[in-house]
Design a protein around this motif. Structure first.
Motif, PDB file in Angstrom:
ATOM      1  N   UNK A  82      -2.883  -4.812   1.184  1.00 24.12           N
ATOM      2  CA  UNK A  82      -3.167  -6.080   1.324  1.00 24.12           C
ATOM      3  C   UNK A  82      -3.269  -6.541   2.936  1.00 24.12           C
ATOM      4  N   UNK A  83      -2.595  -7.718   3.317  1.00 26.37           N
ATOM      5  CA  UNK A  83      -2.362  -8.138   4.630  1.00 26.37           C
ATOM      6  C   UNK A  83      -1.466  -7.208   5.382  1.00 26.37           C
ATOM      7  N   UNK A  84      -0.367  -6.523   4.541  1.00 24.52           N
ATOM      8  CA  UNK A  84       0.534  -5.703   5.058  1.00 24.52           C
ATOM      9  C   UNK A  84       0.359  -4.272   4.153  1.00 24.52           C
ATOM     10  N   UNK A  85       0.196  -3.115   4.992  1.00 24.27           N
ATOM     11  CA  UNK A  85      -0.020  -1.966   3.975  1.00 24.27           C
ATOM     12  C   UNK A  85       1.434  -1.481   3.839  1.00 24.27           C
ATOM     13  N   UNK A  86       1.767  -1.385   2.829  1.00 21.12           N
ATOM     14  CA  UNK A  86       3.145  -1.001   2.376  1.00 21.12           C
ATOM     15  C   UNK A  86       3.169   0.166   1.327  1.00 21.12           C
ATOM     16  N   UNK A  87       4.090   1.033   1.680  1.00 17.11           N
ATOM     17  CA  UNK A  87       4.235   2.233   0.787  1.00 17.11           C
ATOM     18  C   UNK A  87       5.808   2.541   0.688  1.00 17.11           C
ATOM     19  N   UNK A  88       6.204   2.297  -0.691  1.00 19.81           N
ATOM     20  CA  UNK A  88       7.714   2.416  -0.996  1.00 19.81           C
ATOM     21  C   UNK A  88       7.917   3.885  -2.020  1.00 19.81           C
ATOM     22  N   UNK A  89       8.606   4.683  -1.634  1.00 18.91           N
ATOM     23  CA  UNK A  89       9.049   5.765  -2.581  1.00 18.91           C
ATOM     24  C   UNK A  89      10.595   6.147  -2.672  1.00 18.91           C
ATOM     25  N   UNK A  90      11.051   6.102  -3.844  1.00 18.33           N
ATOM     26  CA  UNK A  90      12.355   6.078  -4.249  1.00 18.33           C
ATOM     27  C   UNK A  90      12.449   7.069  -5.321  1.00 18.33           C
ATOM     28  N   UNK A  91      13.491   8.019  -5.194  1.00 27.47           N
ATOM     29  CA  UNK A  91      13.622   9.028  -6.009  1.00 27.47           C
ATOM     30  C   UNK A  91      15.027   9.327  -5.952  1.00 27.47           C
ATOM     31  N   UNK A  92      15.573   9.534  -7.310  1.00 27.50           N
ATOM     32  CA  UNK A  92      16.817   9.719  -7.509  1.00 27.50           C
ATOM     33  C   UNK A  92      17.031  10.958  -8.517  1.00 27.50           C
ATOM     34  N   UNK A  93      17.685  11.949  -7.949  1.00 23.59           N
ATOM     35  CA  UNK A  93      17.825  13.184  -8.934  1.00 23.59           C
ATOM     36  C   UNK A  93      19.521  13.442  -8.884  1.00 23.59           C
ATOM     37  N   UNK A  94      19.630  14.529  -9.827  1.00 26.01           N
ATOM     38  CA  UNK A  94      21.019  15.195 -10.022  1.00 26.01           C
ATOM     39  C   UNK A  94      21.625  15.709  -8.729  1.00 26.01           C
ATOM     40  N   UNK A  95      20.869  16.239  -7.692  1.00 26.51           N
ATOM     41  CA  UNK A  95      20.877  17.098  -6.726  1.00 26.51           C
ATOM     42  C   UNK A  95      20.769  15.944  -5.446  1.00 26.51           C
ATOM     43  N   UNK A  96      21.883  16.244  -4.577  1.00 25.44           N
ATOM     44  CA  UNK A  96      21.538  15.096  -3.446  1.00 25.44           C
ATOM     45  C   UNK A  96      20.300  15.349  -2.659  1.00 25.44           C
ATOM     46  N   UNK A  97      19.647  16.344  -2.674  1.00 32.40           N
ATOM     47  CA  UNK A  97      18.595  16.760  -1.985  1.00 32.40           C
ATOM     48  C   UNK A  97      17.279  16.356  -2.476  1.00 32.40           C
ATOM     49  N   UNK A  98      17.433  15.856  -3.901  1.00 32.42           N
ATOM     50  CA  UNK A  98      16.395  15.354  -4.819  1.00 32.42           C
ATOM     51  C   UNK A  98      16.731  13.935  -4.901  1.00 32.42           C
ATOM     52  N   UNK A  99      17.332  13.062  -3.849  1.00 30.94           N
ATOM     53  CA  UNK A  99      17.499  11.848  -3.830  1.00 30.94           C
ATOM     54  C   UNK A  99      17.259  11.098  -2.494  1.00 30.94           C
ATOM     55  N   UNK A 100      15.981  10.439  -2.375  1.00 39.25           N
ATOM     56  CA  UNK A 100      15.682   9.751  -1.021  1.00 39.25           C
ATOM     57  C   UNK A 100      15.016   8.448  -1.265  1.00 39.25           C
ATOM     58  N   UNK A 101      14.832   7.862  -0.100  1.00 39.45           N
ATOM     59  CA  UNK A 101      13.900   6.611  -0.183  1.00 39.45           C
ATOM     60  C   UNK A 101      13.280   6.772   1.211  1.00 39.45           C
TER      61      UNK A 101
END
Length: 228
Positions: A82-101
């Motif tokens: 829209x007026x602002x292009x926004x992309x949000x990605x959140x992943x939660x995993x059992x391993x630290x490396x599989x968890x990010x925002x």
């Protein structure tokens, strides 16, 4: 208009459907799905298990009050143009490396908008924060350090007399600590999902810890009363 992207490490947490719904509601407030075809908006939740993944447009579609027993990770992703292009990605995993925002915003004041979105999602996750992070990152290398020390202690003593008993006992103690650490790590994933299996596991762990505490208290009282 400018574009600002950020990536953040998220805290270890105990993740249940209540928190999932709150995060979903917040992301949807930034990625409205009404008239999605007109504006190119999209929102999807993905549940990943050892054999594949299932995509849905809401966590409400999970009919049980808990997540599936075999869940490995969950992903929330939204995109709006829209007026602002926004992309949000959140992943939660059992391993630290599989968890990010990850958040990307293309708009006027893109930096402030992106930071505000990330801050609110972090606030929601900190409500269910756990201490499981202790078993990951730099702390995750602790068992290898202890094992190296134990091997060093063992090989530093080549005598067969009584003086060699102390290093051997130290070696056994450190190896025991390594074993306990690895067991605790298996019981404490970086993201602990609320599943029926985990609820049962946590019940048994609480009983076990309460039993150990009872034994310790009883032993302490016995020493005070009888001096033995």
């Amino acid at each position: 208009m400018s574009t600002y992207s950020l990536s953040k490490k998220i805290p270890s947490c105990e993740f249940d459907k209540k928190i999932a719904k709150e995060i979903e509601a917040y992301i949807r407030s930034k990625i409205p799905t009404e008239n999605s075809k007109e504006y190119g908006n999209s929102y999807v939740v993905k549940i990943i298990d050892p054999t594949g993944s299932e995509s849905m447009n809401s966590v409400e579609l999970i009919t049980q009050d808990t997540f599936p027993n075999d869940i490995e990770s969950i992903e929330f992703s939204g995109n709006t143009t829209g007026d602002a292009n926004i992309k949000i990605y959140l992943k939660l995993g059992k391993n630290e490396h599989g968890s990010e925002l990850r958040v990307t915003v293309s708009s006027i004041n893109a930096k402030e908008i992106a930071r505000g979105i990330a801050s609110e999602i972090e606030r929601l996750l900190y409500e269910c924060k756990t201490a499981n992070w202790l078993f990951y990152g730099l702390y995750g290398a602790l068992p290898f350090v202890l094992f190296g020390i134990a091997i060093g202690i063992l090989f530093s003593s080549s005598r067969n007399d009584a003086a060699a008993i102390s290093p051997i006992l130290s070696f056994l103690a450190l190896i025991t600590l390594v074993a306990i650490w690895n067991i605790l790590k298996r019981l404490a994933p970086y993201t602990e999902f609320d599943t029926r299996r985990n609820r049962t596991k946590n019940t048994w762990v609480r009983w076990f810890l309460n039993g150990l505490l009872g034994v310790a208290v009883f032993s302490g009282i016995s020493k005070i009363i009888w001096g033995t």
